[in-house]
Motif scaffolding. Structure first.
Motif, PDB file in Angstrom:
ATOM      1  N   PRO A  56       0.783  -1.244   0.000  1.00 21.58           N
ATOM      2  CA  PRO A  56       0.000   0.000   0.000  1.00 21.58           C
ATOM      3  C   PRO A  56       0.816   1.298   0.000  1.00 21.58           C
ATOM      4  O   PRO A  56       0.251   2.368  -0.157  1.00 21.58           O
ATOM      5  N   ASP A  60      -0.156   5.540  -0.053  1.00 22.98           N
ATOM      6  CA  ASP A  60      -0.350   5.987   1.325  1.00 22.98           C
ATOM      7  C   ASP A  60       0.031   7.454   1.488  1.00 22.98           C
ATOM      8  O   ASP A  60       1.016   7.813   2.129  1.00 22.98           O
ATOM      9  N   ARG A  65      -5.126   8.296  -0.671  1.00 24.56           N
ATOM     10  CA  ARG A  65      -6.196   7.841   0.216  1.00 24.56           C
ATOM     11  C   ARG A  65      -7.550   8.402  -0.231  1.00 24.56           C
ATOM     12  O   ARG A  65      -8.576   7.717  -0.157  1.00 24.56           O
ATOM     13  N   ASN A  74     -11.800   0.784   1.097  1.00 27.91           N
ATOM     14  CA  ASN A  74     -11.327   1.213   2.414  1.00 27.91           C
ATOM     15  C   ASN A  74      -9.817   1.372   2.482  1.00 27.91           C
ATOM     16  O   ASN A  74      -9.315   2.154   3.278  1.00 27.91           O
ATOM     17  N   ASN A  75      -9.112   0.607   1.666  1.00 27.29           N
ATOM     18  CA  ASN A  75      -7.647   0.660   1.710  1.00 27.29           C
ATOM     19  C   ASN A  75      -7.063   0.191   0.380  1.00 27.29           C
ATOM     20  O   ASN A  75      -7.788  -0.315  -0.497  1.00 27.29           O
TER      21      ASN A  75
END
Length: 361
Positions: A56, A60, A65, A74-75
């Motif tokens: 990720p 990040d 995001r 969500n991620n």
């Protein structure tokens, strides 16, 4: 027996430059030396960019995001799983996501000449090749799969999600076919950039060094002058024009407008047609006849005008191994000239090098 089973269904054709062994070597250099490079490649329009991304961590940041949230995830791991679905790669479990591991992929971006259909709208097409590593009948990474997009990634996460699985052995359209052909050349150039030794049995797209030195020489301008004029200029004038263009290219005090004025002055000295963006077929026949020094006629549907005539003009010129090009005026006009069709690729390479902007129609 287990060793040989690992080779089945893998992208590791030993004769193809698009193979795991070549791409894994490139990955190793990106991982250990430089995770981002930009360079010029002979025969490829504009700059090639190569980036090694990690999920990720590469997403990040605030913008990343926000893009993930906007896409409904969500991620970054959830985004990666969505990409894996397209690629038929097994997804990450909730437990795997909790381990906070990094999953790398390579993004290679460059421009290609447009397909016949795309020429109506664009002078170049962007290629995005995203390479994801995976396992085929093995516990260790020994394979890769690719996503492809010919769109600009203004929103990076959306760009990834809108990309499609690419079967590079069976392109689905002419844009993909051109992109894959150029991709092979780019892989060879990346290997040359990193001094990677390509196995001798690999079929190389080119027998020469594909890395392009940005520094243009006066000889490049001489070759350009000869090609765009179809060798119709006396040697003394070739020297005069090329030296003038080379001087303009190197003049740091000259404005962009002054430089382009020098380009126009040169094109006025050879057989060209400076036309408004609106023109009739009769105009095209007359001025192309003037440029060729012989009568030129072509067939076209009734009520066809201006840029819609290009396919019919080119089709007739192709019978004589000729093609109509234009200098990029960035205005509401064309500056047409006729060249030998088998020299077009070289002219476009020299155009990039000399910054005398020539485009296909």
């Amino acid at each position: 027996m287990g060793f040989f089973s690992n080779l089945f269904n893998r992208n590791n054709d030993p004769k193809s430059i698009i193979s795991f062994d070549v791409i894994d070597s490139i990955y190793s250099h990106l991982h250990h030396e430089s995770n981002s490079i930009e360079f010029k490649v002979k025969g490829i329009h504009d700059t090639v960019t190569v980036n090694l991304y990690s999920v990720p961590s590469s997403l990040d940041h605030e913008e990343g995001r926000a893009e993930i949230k906007k896409a409904g995830f969500n991620n970054a791991y959830e985004v990666l799983n969505e990409l894996y679905k397209k690629l038929n790669i097994g997804g990450l479990s909730e437990e795997a996501m909790q381990d906070d591991l990094q999953y790398d992929f390579i993004h290679i971006q460059f421009y290609s000449r447009p397909s016949e259909e795309m020429k109506k709208h664009f002078t170049s097409v962007i290629n995005n090749f995203m390479i994801f590593f995976c396992c085929t009948n093995s516990l260790e990474i020994n394979d890769f799969r690719m996503l492809y997009s010919s769109s600009h990634f203004f929103d990076y996460v959306k760009g990834l999600l809108d990309s499609e699985y690419l079967d590079f052995k069976n392109p689905q359209n002419e844009t993909e076919e051109i992109g894959v052909k150029d991709f092979k050349k780019v892989l060879q150039a990346i290997s040359q950039y990193f001094n990677i030794e390509i196995p001798s049995d690999v079929e190389l797209p080119s027998s020469e060094n594909l890395l392009l030195d940005d520094k243009a020489a006066v000889e490049d301008f001489e070759e350009f002058v000869k090609l765009v004029s179809r060798n119709s200029i006396e040697e003394n004038d070739v020297k005069k024009y090329s030296e003038k263009l080379f001087e303009s290219f190197n003049a740091e005090t000259k404005t962009y407008y002054e430089t382009t004025e020098d380009h126009f002055s040169f094109f006025e000295e050879i057989n060209t047609w400076h036309s408004d963006w609106k023109f009739d077929p009769e105009d095209a026949e007359y001025f192309i006849s003037e440029m060729l020094g012989e009568d030129f006629k072509f067939d076209y549907p009734e009520e066809t005008y201006s840029h819609d005539l290009f396919p019919y003009i080119q089709s007739e010129l192709e019978k004589s191994n000729l093609e109509l090009l234009t200098y990029e005026t960035y205005g509401d006009s064309y500056l047409f000239f006729v060249v030998n069709k088998d020299e077009v690729e070289r002219i476009l390479e020299l155009s990039d090098r000399t910054k005398i902007e020539v485009t296909q129609l």
